[in-house]
Design a protein around this motif. Structure first.
Motif, PDB file in Angstrom:
ATOM      1  N   ALA A   1       2.207  -0.789   3.284  1.00 18.68           N
ATOM      2  CA  ALA A   1       3.169  -1.886   3.184  1.00 18.68           C
ATOM      3  C   ALA A   1       4.512  -1.540   3.821  1.00 18.68           C
ATOM      4  O   ALA A   1       5.466  -2.309   3.710  1.00 18.68           O
ATOM      5  N   GLY A   2       4.566  -0.365   4.467  1.00 21.97           N
ATOM      6  CA  GLY A   2       5.804   0.038   5.120  1.00 21.97           C
ATOM      7  C   GLY A   2       6.754   0.820   4.246  1.00 21.97           C
ATOM      8  O   GLY A   2       7.883   1.115   4.653  1.00 21.97           O
ATOM      9  N   GLY A   3       6.308   1.191   3.044  1.00 21.21           N
ATOM     10  CA  GLY A   3       7.154   1.960   2.139  1.00 21.21           C
ATOM     11  C   GLY A   3       6.986   3.452   2.338  1.00 21.21           C
ATOM     12  O   GLY A   3       6.384   3.911   3.319  1.00 21.21           O
ATOM     13  N   SER A   4       7.507   4.225   1.407  1.00 26.38           N
ATOM     14  CA  SER A   4       7.403   5.679   1.509  1.00 26.38           C
ATOM     15  C   SER A   4       7.257   6.290   0.124  1.00 26.38           C
ATOM     16  O   SER A   4       7.720   5.722  -0.868  1.00 26.38           O
ATOM     17  N   VAL A   5       6.616   7.455   0.074  1.00 27.95           N
ATOM     18  CA  VAL A   5       6.436   8.189  -1.174  1.00 27.95           C
ATOM     19  C   VAL A   5       6.624   9.671  -0.867  1.00 27.95           C
ATOM     20  O   VAL A   5       5.957  10.211   0.024  1.00 27.95           O
TER      21      VAL A   5
ATOM     22  N   GLY B   1       0.653   3.724   9.023  1.00 27.23           N
ATOM     23  CA  GLY B   1       1.283   4.558   8.008  1.00 27.23           C
ATOM     24  C   GLY B   1       0.581   5.908   7.931  1.00 27.23           C
ATOM     25  O   GLY B   1      -0.599   6.028   8.279  1.00 27.23           O
TER      26      GLY B   1
ATOM     27  N   GLU C   1      -1.746   5.012  -4.787  1.00 26.45           N
ATOM     28  CA  GLU C   1      -0.460   4.321  -4.703  1.00 26.45           C
ATOM     29  C   GLU C   1       0.288   4.692  -3.439  1.00 26.45           C
ATOM     30  O   GLU C   1       0.977   3.844  -2.843  1.00 26.45           O
TER      31      GLU C   1
ATOM     32  N   SER D   1      11.813   7.190   6.952  1.00 25.42           N
ATOM     33  CA  SER D   1      10.794   7.403   5.911  1.00 25.42           C
ATOM     34  C   SER D   1       9.811   6.245   5.795  1.00 25.42           C
ATOM     35  O   SER D   1       8.778   6.377   5.131  1.00 25.42           O
ATOM     36  N   ALA D   2      10.098   5.117   6.446  1.00 25.41           N
ATOM     37  CA  ALA D   2       9.216   3.949   6.332  1.00 25.41           C
ATOM     38  C   ALA D   2       7.812   4.275   6.819  1.00 25.41           C
ATOM     39  O   ALA D   2       7.622   4.840   7.897  1.00 25.41           O
TER      40      ALA D   2
ATOM     41  N   ALA E   1       4.410   9.217   3.785  1.00 21.25           N
ATOM     42  CA  ALA E   1       4.315   9.816   2.452  1.00 21.25           C
ATOM     43  C   ALA E   1       4.012  11.296   2.600  1.00 21.25           C
ATOM     44  O   ALA E   1       3.290  11.700   3.526  1.00 21.25           O
TER      45      ALA E   1
ATOM     46  N   ALA F   1       1.488   2.131  -0.594  1.00 18.40           N
ATOM     47  CA  ALA F   1       2.915   2.071  -0.274  1.00 18.40           C
ATOM     48  C   ALA F   1       3.154   2.169   1.229  1.00 18.40           C
ATOM     49  O   ALA F   1       3.888   1.359   1.798  1.00 18.40           O
ATOM     50  N   VAL F   2       2.524   3.138   1.894  1.00 16.01           N
ATOM     51  CA  VAL F   2       2.779   3.298   3.330  1.00 16.01           C
ATOM     52  C   VAL F   2       2.131   2.161   4.129  1.00 16.01           C
ATOM     53  O   VAL F   2       2.638   1.768   5.182  1.00 16.01           O
TER      54      VAL F   2
END
Length: 227
Positions: A128-132, A81, A121, A102-103, A106, A125-126
């Protein structure tokens, strides 16, 4: 398992500040801190981190090395990430960062570093594969999108834009055709179509060419002024 982090920031004070902030988290472990792009890429190869936290500009070029690293890592280390820290809420930077998805990405403004929770945070988030995406950057992306859609140039096809770009260089129809591998007749059809879409008509062709070029240059100037 700890989240393994590589930091890339040419400013020693900022680099150490980010390191200390992240090291305060029990589930984070900073495995390397780098001052330039080559060091960053080498550290990723050596340590295999979960997340990279990088400045957007750093040596050797002080341009967009953080974005370039994020794009490169998407293919070379897809599981890593990337959190990009920037002073600029610029679509010109955010768009290429998110172009491949976006995965795991951030984009935060550097002022968020003074808000420890925001950076922490974003790293989680990144990882865990998320995005901000920073709210100010989202606003800039939306404004840029609205501007693009409201421009009359947005109605042109890609080929019509290509033809107009060559006209703006002062080329004749024959020269445009040679550059784009089109017949002169095909170029004329594209020009008539773009004249109609831009609302230029029924003036002499010379005047319409001038007006089309002015619209094109005005749009490009507007895009550059927002960067």
């Amino acid at each position: 398992m700890s989240v393994r982090i590589v930091i890339a920031e040419d400013s020693l004070l900022v680099r150490e500040g980010v390191r200390r902030l992240l090291d305060l988290q029990e589930d984070f472990r900073v495995v390397a801190a780098c001052a330039d792009l080559p060091e960053l890429l080498a550290a990723v190869d050596e340590h295999g981190p979960d997340v990279v936290v990088t400045d957007i500009r750093m040596p050797p070029g002080f341009a967009d090395e953080g974005i370039a690293a994020a794009i490169r890592l998407r293919s070379s280390h897809p599981g890593v990430g990337v959190v990009v820290l920037s002073q600029y809420a610029e679509p010109a930077y955010a768009t290429p960062l998110l172009a491949g998805g976006s995965a795991g990405r951030a984009y935060l403004l550097k002022e968020r570093v003074s808000e420890p929770r925001s950076l922490v945070e974003a790293v989680r988030a990144v990882a865990a594969g998320g995005s901000v995406i920073d709210p100010a950057v989202v606003e800039a992306l939306v404004a840029d999108s609205i501007h693009a859609r409201s421009s009359p140039l947005a109605t042109l096809t890609g080929r019509e834009r290509d033809v107009l770009a060559h006209i703006a260089q002062g080329k004749s129809n024959a020269a445009v055709g040679a550059a784009l591998f089109l017949t002169e007749r095909a170029v004329e059809k594209h020009i008539n179509a773009l004249f109609a879409k831009l609302g230029l008509g029924p003036e002499p062709d010379t005047n319409r060419r001038v007006m089309a070029v002015l619209l094109y240059l005005s749009a490009r100037s507007g895009d550059a002024s927002t960067r």
